[in-house]
Design a protein around this motif. Structure first.
Motif, PDB file in Angstrom:
ATOM      1  N   ALA A  33       0.934  -1.273  -0.131  1.00 55.87           N
ATOM      2  CA  ALA A  33      -0.001   0.149   0.172  1.00 55.87           C
ATOM      3  C   ALA A  33       0.895   1.258   0.177  1.00 55.87           C
ATOM      4  O   ALA A  33       1.684   1.507   0.883  1.00 55.87           O
ATOM      5  N   SER A  35       1.366   4.681   0.790  1.00 53.27           N
ATOM      6  CA  SER A  35       0.977   5.633   1.830  1.00 53.27           C
ATOM      7  C   SER A  35       1.590   7.105   1.668  1.00 53.27           C
ATOM      8  O   SER A  35       1.253   8.001   2.670  1.00 53.27           O
ATOM      9  N   ILE A  43      -3.597   5.200   7.399  1.00 60.70           N
ATOM     10  CA  ILE A  43      -2.503   4.299   7.363  1.00 60.70           C
ATOM     11  C   ILE A  43      -3.052   3.222   8.810  1.00 60.70           C
ATOM     12  O   ILE A  43      -2.894   2.014   8.580  1.00 60.70           O
ATOM     13  N   GLN A  51      -3.597  -4.614   6.833  1.00 56.60           N
ATOM     14  CA  GLN A  51      -2.688  -4.315   5.720  1.00 56.60           C
ATOM     15  C   GLN A  51      -1.167  -4.327   6.452  1.00 56.60           C
ATOM     16  O   GLN A  51      -1.046  -3.438   7.539  1.00 56.60           O
ATOM     17  N   ASP A  53       2.316  -4.118   4.804  1.00 55.54           N
ATOM     18  CA  ASP A  53       3.279  -3.265   4.123  1.00 55.54           C
ATOM     19  C   ASP A  53       2.930  -2.046   3.523  1.00 55.54           C
ATOM     20  O   ASP A  53       1.967  -2.155   2.960  1.00 55.54           O
ATOM     21  N   PHE A  54       3.667  -1.143   3.549  1.00 48.58           N
ATOM     22  CA  PHE A  54       3.549   0.341   3.241  1.00 48.58           C
ATOM     23  C   PHE A  54       4.484   0.779   2.433  1.00 48.58           C
ATOM     24  O   PHE A  54       5.895   0.359   2.763  1.00 48.58           O
ATOM     25  N   GLU A  56       6.637   4.109   0.486  1.00 51.07           N
ATOM     26  CA  GLU A  56       6.865   5.758   0.598  1.00 51.07           C
ATOM     27  C   GLU A  56       7.975   6.144  -0.297  1.00 51.07           C
ATOM     28  O   GLU A  56       8.994   5.469  -0.619  1.00 51.07           O
ATOM     29  N   TRP A  76       7.962  -1.121   6.313  1.00 48.27           N
ATOM     30  CA  TRP A  76       7.982  -0.076   5.284  1.00 48.27           C
ATOM     31  C   TRP A  76       9.058  -0.257   4.244  1.00 48.27           C
ATOM     32  O   TRP A  76       9.977  -0.690   4.578  1.00 48.27           O
TER      33      TRP A  76
END
Length: 118
Positions: A33, A35, A43, A51, A53-54, A56, A76
């Motif tokens: 995802a 973010s 978030i 969820q 995994d994010f 950036e 992350w």
């Protein structure tokens, strides 16, 4: 307004269908995802919906979120191009760095990881 939870459900359903069509097991496909520019509340809503995994692509914004949410057990990723002058800041803060596009950058990250024991 559609909530994050509902969007995630729809995306996961589509991913599962697509995985099966491609001959893969749905549980082997992971959703990352993005973010970027999203508030912590969204978030946290996504995290509450499962969820983990994010991604950036702005180092400072990502580090701020990683720091504020580190107790949540999220994974992350830094996505996009990682500038050499940001390598030291990003190193060790993200589980994966997707934007390593040169040997020089890889060497910088390797030295930094060795220096910090990561």
């Amino acid at each position: 307004m559609i909530r994050v939870t509902e969007n995630l459900r729809k995306i996961r359903d589509l991913l599962a269908e697509t995985a099966v069509e491609a001959g893969r097991r749905p549980e082997d496909v992971h959703l990352l995802a993005v973010s970027k520019k999203q508030p912590l509340e969204k978030i946290l809503e996504a995290a509450a919906a499962g969820q983990r995994d994010f991604g950036e692509n702005i180092v400072q914004e990502g580090i701020e979120k990683v720091t504020k949410l580190e107790e949540r057990g999220l994974c992350w990723h830094f996505i996009g191009h990682l500038q050499r002058n940001k390598a030291a800041k990003a190193s060790g803060r993200f589980a994966l760095l997707h934007g390593v596009d040169s040997l020089d950058l890889a060497e910088r990250l390797s030295r930094r990881a060795a220096d910090t024991g990561r």
